[in-house]
Enzyme design. Sequence first.
Site, PDB file in Angstrom:
ATOM      1  N   ASP A   1      35.342 -70.330  -3.873  1.00 37.20           N
ATOM      2  CA  ASP A   1      35.670 -71.166  -2.710  1.00 37.20           C
ATOM      3  C   ASP A   1      34.493 -71.398  -1.776  1.00 37.20           C
ATOM      4  O   ASP A   1      34.538 -72.288  -0.932  1.00 37.20           O
ATOM      5  CB  ASP A   1      36.816 -70.523  -1.928  1.00 37.20           C
ATOM      6  CG  ASP A   1      38.056 -70.384  -2.779  1.00 37.20           C
ATOM      7  OD1 ASP A   1      38.409 -71.365  -3.458  1.00 37.20           O
ATOM      8  OD2 ASP A   1      38.660 -69.306  -2.790  1.00 37.20           O
TER       9      ASP A   1
ATOM     10  N   HIS B   1      35.861 -60.343  -3.322  1.00 35.47           N
ATOM     11  CA  HIS B   1      36.812 -60.584  -4.408  1.00 35.47           C
ATOM     12  C   HIS B   1      37.525 -59.295  -4.790  1.00 35.47           C
ATOM     13  O   HIS B   1      36.953 -58.209  -4.648  1.00 35.47           O
ATOM     14  CB  HIS B   1      36.108 -61.165  -5.643  1.00 35.47           C
ATOM     15  CG  HIS B   1      37.036 -61.872  -6.566  1.00 35.47           C
ATOM     16  ND1 HIS B   1      37.722 -61.225  -7.569  1.00 35.47           N
ATOM     17  CD2 HIS B   1      37.439 -63.172  -6.611  1.00 35.47           C
ATOM     18  CE1 HIS B   1      38.484 -62.104  -8.201  1.00 35.47           C
ATOM     19  NE2 HIS B   1      38.334 -63.291  -7.638  1.00 35.47           N
TER      20      HIS B   1
ATOM     21  N   SER C   1      48.360 -66.179  -7.446  1.00 37.54           N
ATOM     22  CA  SER C   1      49.140 -67.331  -7.932  1.00 37.54           C
ATOM     23  C   SER C   1      49.616 -67.112  -9.369  1.00 37.54           C
ATOM     24  O   SER C   1      50.801 -67.339  -9.681  1.00 37.54           O
ATOM     25  CB  SER C   1      48.341 -68.634  -7.806  1.00 37.54           C
ATOM     26  OG  SER C   1      47.044 -68.487  -8.336  1.00 37.54           O
TER      27      SER C   1
HETATM   28  N1  NMX Z   1      34.528 -60.750   5.137  1.00 34.37           N
HETATM   29  C1  NMX Z   1      34.810 -59.691   5.913  1.00 34.37           C
HETATM   30  N2  NMX Z   1      35.393 -58.567   5.474  1.00 34.37           N
HETATM   31  C2  NMX Z   1      35.666 -58.515   4.168  1.00 34.37           C
HETATM   32  C3  NMX Z   1      35.365 -59.555   3.282  1.00 34.37           C
HETATM   33  C4  NMX Z   1      34.780 -60.721   3.823  1.00 34.37           C
HETATM   34  N3  NMX Z   1      34.516 -61.768   3.068  1.00 34.37           N
HETATM   35  N4  NMX Z   1      35.747 -59.193   2.041  1.00 34.37           N
HETATM   36  C5  NMX Z   1      36.282 -57.957   2.147  1.00 34.37           C
HETATM   37  N5  NMX Z   1      36.238 -57.555   3.442  1.00 34.37           N
HETATM   38  C6  NMX Z   1      36.794 -56.336   4.010  1.00 34.37           C
HETATM   39  C7  NMX Z   1      38.297 -56.295   3.782  1.00 34.37           C
HETATM   40  O1  NMX Z   1      38.965 -57.097   4.744  1.00 34.37           O
HETATM   41  C8  NMX Z   1      38.579 -54.824   3.889  1.00 34.37           C
HETATM   42  O2  NMX Z   1      38.558 -54.478   5.268  1.00 34.37           O
HETATM   43  P1  NMX Z   1      39.622 -53.427   5.900  1.00 34.37           P
HETATM   44  O3  NMX Z   1      39.434 -52.174   5.133  1.00 34.37           O
HETATM   45  O4  NMX Z   1      39.228 -53.348   7.317  1.00 34.37           O
HETATM   46  O5  NMX Z   1      40.971 -54.018   5.677  1.00 34.37           O
HETATM   47  C9  NMX Z   1      37.350 -54.208   3.230  1.00 34.37           C
HETATM   48  O6  NMX Z   1      36.312 -55.202   3.317  1.00 34.37           O
HETATM   49  C10 NMX Z   1      37.546 -53.820   1.789  1.00 34.37           C
HETATM   50  O7  NMX Z   1      37.992 -54.962   1.063  1.00 34.37           O
HETATM   51  P2  NMX Z   1      37.590 -55.168  -0.477  1.00 34.37           P
HETATM   52  O8  NMX Z   1      38.147 -53.995  -1.225  1.00 34.37           O
HETATM   53  O9  NMX Z   1      36.149 -55.415  -0.588  1.00 34.37           O
HETATM   54  O10 NMX Z   1      38.326 -56.527  -0.840  1.00 34.37           O
HETATM   55  P3  NMX Z   1      39.838 -56.758  -1.307  1.00 34.37           P
HETATM   56  O11 NMX Z   1      39.912 -56.598  -2.779  1.00 34.37           O
HETATM   57  O12 NMX Z   1      40.785 -55.950  -0.489  1.00 34.37           O
HETATM   58  O13 NMX Z   1      40.045 -58.275  -0.888  1.00 34.37           O
HETATM   59  C11 NMX Z   1      39.470 -60.555  -0.719  1.00 34.37           C
HETATM   60  C12 NMX Z   1      39.473 -59.323  -1.609  1.00 34.37           C
HETATM   61  C13 NMX Z   1      39.095 -61.766  -1.535  1.00 34.37           C
HETATM   62  C14 NMX Z   1      40.880 -60.760  -0.153  1.00 34.37           C
HETATM   63  C15 NMX Z   1      38.459 -60.330   0.430  1.00 34.37           C
HETATM   64  O14 NMX Z   1      37.167 -60.162  -0.104  1.00 34.37           O
HETATM   65  C16 NMX Z   1      38.448 -61.451   1.444  1.00 34.37           C
HETATM   66  O15 NMX Z   1      39.283 -61.429   2.376  1.00 34.37           O
HETATM   67  N6  NMX Z   1      37.521 -62.464   1.315  1.00 34.37           N
HETATM   68  C17 NMX Z   1      37.484 -63.614   2.186  1.00 34.37           C
HETATM   69  C18 NMX Z   1      38.584 -64.599   1.820  1.00 34.37           C
HETATM   70  C19 NMX Z   1      38.268 -65.303   0.510  1.00 34.37           C
HETATM   71  O16 NMX Z   1      37.190 -65.814   0.290  1.00 34.37           O
HETATM   72  N7  NMX Z   1      39.269 -65.364  -0.371  1.00 34.37           N
HETATM   73  C20 NMX Z   1      39.133 -66.131  -1.618  1.00 34.37           C
HETATM   74  C21 NMX Z   1      39.165 -65.284  -2.885  1.00 34.37           C
HETATM   75  C22 NMX Z   1      39.022 -66.160  -4.094  1.00 34.37           C
HETATM   76  N8  NMX Z   1      40.188 -67.032  -4.279  1.00 34.37           N
HETATM   77  O17 NMX Z   1      40.070 -68.187  -4.441  1.00 34.37           O
HETATM   78  O18 NMX Z   1      41.339 -66.545  -4.279  1.00 34.37           O
HETATM   79  C1  MLT Z   2      41.407 -66.897  -8.447  1.00 31.38           C
HETATM   80  O1  MLT Z   2      40.788 -67.794  -9.021  1.00 31.38           O
HETATM   81  O2  MLT Z   2      42.622 -66.717  -8.647  1.00 31.38           O
HETATM   82  C2  MLT Z   2      40.699 -66.081  -7.409  1.00 31.38           C
HETATM   83  O3  MLT Z   2      39.359 -65.895  -7.704  1.00 31.38           O
HETATM   84  C3  MLT Z   2      41.416 -64.821  -7.014  1.00 31.38           C
HETATM   85  C4  MLT Z   2      41.500 -63.717  -8.007  1.00 31.38           C
HETATM   86  O4  MLT Z   2      41.054 -63.793  -9.144  1.00 31.38           O
HETATM   87  O5  MLT Z   2      42.058 -62.664  -7.599  1.00 31.38           O
END
Ligand code: NMX
Ligand code: MLT
Length: 472
Positions: free
Chosen positions: A409, A354, A277
């Site tokens: 979250d 994250h 964002s």
């Molecule tokens: N559950 C399952 N798999 C996960 C999760 C999770 N919570 N977090 C990461 N992974 C997987 C991810 O999908 C990826 O899989 P693949 O290689 O098959 O595509 C692998 O682990 C490596 O990902 P990371 O490098 O650990 O994480 P990345 O930096 O790419 O993504 C998020 C970060 C936040 C997108 C990811 O952790 C996620 O999808 N979390 C769940 C959604 C969430 O809670 N989002 C909110 C973040 C905070 N916010 O408010 O924005």
């Molecule tokens: C945020 O507050 O924007 C989330 O934790 C996501 C991020 O920092 O990438």
Amino acid sequence: MAFFRSVSALSKLRSHVGQQSSLANSVRWLQTQSSSNTDLYTEMKELVPEYQERVKKLKKDHGSVELGKITVDMVLGGMRGMTALVWLGSAVDPDEGIRFRNMTIPDCQKILPGAFPGGEPLPESVLWLLLTGKVPSKEQVDSLAQELRSRAKIPEYAYKAIDALPVKAHPMTQFSTGVMALQVESEFQKAYEGGIHKSKYWEPTYEDSMNLIARLPAIAAYIYRRIYKDGKIIPMDDSLDYGANYAHMLGFDDPEMLEFMRLYVSIHSDHEGGNVSSHTAHLVASPLSDPYLAFAAALNGLAGPLHGLANQEVLRWIRNIVKEFGTPDISKEQLSDYIHKTLSSGQVVPGYGHGVLRNTDPRYTCQREFALKHLPNDPLFQLVSKIKEVVPPILTKLGKVKNPWPNVDAHSGVLLNYYGLTEENYYTVLFGVARSLGVGPQLIWDRALGMPLERPKSVTLEKLEKLCGASS
Ligand code: NMX
Ligand code: MLT
């Protein structure tokens, strides 16, 4: 002069935190300094030339210093770890988490003015801190609260634009539409059309950002009442602060909920510049699109389930657990089975992981502390606590998740639900209102510091293969 201001700030800190004052806090306070301007705009007028000089000097003396290397993994991996932006308000340390202008959340809770002594930081305090880098006095915060109230009038057509959408439209779609309607009053757009000199861009950007921040709670509350409360609108209460007023307009007046809203808005305000964002807002504003255009775009990014919409997904996921077992009081084995089921159906565990953090998010921790104080026996809070014990080892075992710990979250939904805000599809709107307090200040600084149009270089897949010496 700055030294004397700092010394007087330090003695103020001592009176603020008394015996609890640690040396680290004192040092941080010194870094933030203080000032006697009660008007935020006057404060900015003084600060802008100082910052402009710093940036000019940095470019002149160190413009060619290298900050790191760019790898193919970074280019194919969502630019993780690439330092490519300047963001003044906050920075995220992978282990320690967020610091707002170098202050941790516990620092902010101790030092920033609240609605009452010992209360959670007022969002107005956080806004002042993020914009100026200085800890505001109570008088400055009151003056800012008054400024925001005086800017909070919503043009009727903004409500009409929202009304043009079906009530069933997602709250974030309605919110982004409302912000786009507010754009009609952009001072920046008017000033640009009138031929404003580039050295003055930050001034109408200040007007737009402050108007936007001031107007969002009423727009957001309108959407909530329209969708969930038969359109019965609650007007703003001029005696309330920003966070409390938002809660009040939503229909909540329990003092504990007002206090939670102050904390909620404060901790969701900023998370450095690379999150989807904030980065979107900065990017969209870079060709001189005004703050409304930029912030509507930011909201559209926030509405993605891997970013802000995760707060909605978390509560939905928790409710599904309760539905599946018929009770929130389930064993760790049952919970583990459910988590494995989520993962094997190709879904993520919402609220965990994250892009930058590698430890429990301190925004999770402070919400947990709030819950421990006010709702320790709530069954959903107890389930959230159990989830925190069961999820990390499972994610770690997958071997690919870089951060198995809870993020912001993972916790917010159960607190909102406890206080009666049960409609999870609305939760990301709350996050959006809060995020304006971080994005607005940066957009002002972007224009004050003459940040240029953002335009990184891309490569084709063939070129990337060629650069690596790989065959296609
Ligand atoms: N559950 C399952 N798999 C996960 C999760 C999770 N919570 N977090 C990461 N992974 C997987 C991810 O999908 C990826 O899989 P693949 O290689 O098959 O595509 C692998 O682990 C490596 O990902 P990371 O490098 O650990 O994480 P990345 O930096 O790419 O993504 C998020 C970060 C936040 C997108 C990811 O952790 C996620 O999808 N979390 C769940 C959604 C969430 O809670 N989002 C909110 C973040 C905070 N916010 O408010 O924005
Ligand atoms: C945020 O507050 O924007 C989330 O934790 C996501 C991020 O920092 O990438």
